[in-house]
Design an enzyme around this catalytic site. Structure first.
Site, mmCIF file in Angstrom:
data_model
loop_
_atom_site.group_PDB
_atom_site.id
_atom_site.type_symbol
_atom_site.label_atom_id
_atom_site.label_comp_id
_atom_site.label_asym_id
_atom_site.label_seq_id
_atom_site.Cartn_x
_atom_site.Cartn_y
_atom_site.Cartn_z
ATOM 1 C CE LYS A 194 -3.841 -2.219 2.412
ATOM 2 N NZ LYS A 194 -4.432 -2.637 3.611
ATOM 3 C CD GLN B 62 -3.981 -4.936 6.686
ATOM 4 O OE1 GLN B 62 -3.964 -3.520 5.930
ATOM 5 N NE2 GLN B 62 -4.368 -5.702 6.107
ATOM 6 C CG ASP C 251 -10.448 -0.227 4.970
ATOM 7 O OD1 ASP C 251 -10.344 -0.737 3.822
ATOM 8 O OD2 ASP C 251 -9.865 -0.368 6.107
#
Ligand code: GUN
Length: 296
Positions: free
Chosen positions: A54, A98, A121
């Protein structure tokens, strides 16, 4: 006859290039640089690989990457404090914590502490509600990537019958909402669904997101259907470790009209859509035009 294999790697490269072009314009015309903060708690090797990828792709797209690696025994209060600092930081437009988090943390509380406008997200309860009511939301990256590929392949999805196998909050449910938003007739199937094969055979669009290796076989697919395989399962085959999807590619690809492979299908689209969401969040924060074709 073998169906068309949808090249997710090439598609993701195109999305990243479009994001990078828009980021360059944003920096030139508005002096704004989108920034993504990624928070990793603990040292799970798979999560470390994701986070590294990422960071690399964020910088390649011309954006700022902020990595926060915390020890596995970090307290929930300290993580929440970091999230609040990132919420208040004007250089940060997107925040990703995460998952999975260590067992001593309440993941829902952590996610719902992220500013919804920075929730790239799309997991915050506000964004879930906005998506479910057809309002402008931050949309989860993997379903957004699937939607982009489906739109590119079909043009309009209106009137198509879609079956999503899997009911997770991360993929199955938001995927179903997005397909409904594009006027598909949508069924969510799952491990308790009766006559699963017959349900799947009714689908013009079949999205497999159950996390069970190769459970969707060719006999469960309507001839000519488009099959999107979200699964990433590691299996031992002939003494070697391999990645396979939730779809049995060998039998499915001869029935489907189009199909995504594993690896090289949905997977690369997830980070590409994370970059797209970060750009979208930045544009919304600064009140400038959003990129076209990179949102739901
Ligand atoms: N862990 C595995 N996939 C994801 C994802 O899409 N978002 C977050 N936050 N964690 C993950």
């Amino acid at each position: 006859m073998t169906g068309h294999v949808i090249d997710g790697k090439a598609f993701a490269a195109d999305v990243r290039a479009r994001v990078a072009a828009h980021v360059a314009r944003l920096r030139e015309e508005h002096g704004v640089k989108p920034g993504l903060a990624v928070v990793l708690v603990g040292a799970d090797p798979a999560s470390e690989v994701y986070v590294r990828n990422k960071g690399v792709q964020t910088v390649e797209a011309g954006m700022a990457s902020f990595e926060h690696k915390l020890a596995a025994d970090t307290s929930e209060a300290d993580l929440l404090a970091l999230v609040r600092v990132l919420n208040a930081d004007p250089a940060v437009h997107g925040i990703l914590v995460q998952l999975p988090l260590p067992a001593h943390m309440n993941a829902e509380l952590v996610i719902n502490t992220i500013d919804p406008a920075k929730d790239v997200d799309g997991f915050h309860i506000s964004n879930v509600g906005l998506l479910g009511t057809g309002q402008k939301a931050m949309v989860p990256c993997t379903p957004l990537g699937c939607l982009m590929m489906l739109r590119a392949h079909h043009g309009t999805l209106a009137g198509m019958t879609a079956v999503v196998v899997g009911r997770s909050n991360i993929v199955g449910k938001p995927m179903a909402q997005l397909l409904l938003g594009d006027s598909c007739t949508v069924t969510i199937a799952h491990s308790r669904t009766r006559e699963l094969a017959a349900v799947c055979r009714g689908a013009d669009i079949l999205v497999a997101a159950v996390g069970r290796a190769e459970m969707i076989t060719g006999d469960m697919i309507k001839p000519g259907a488009t099959v999107i395989d979200v699964g990433i399962n590691r299996v031992e085959r002939d003494g070697r470790s391999r990645l396979v999807g939730d779809v049995d590619f060998a039998s499915a690809s001869v029935v489907a009209g189009a199909i995504t492979p594993v690896p090289g299908g949905v997977g690369p689209m997830t980070i590409a859509c994370l970059l797209a969401n970060t750009l979208t969040a930045c544009c919304r924060a600064h009140g400038v035009a959003e990129p076209e074709g990179l949102t739901a």
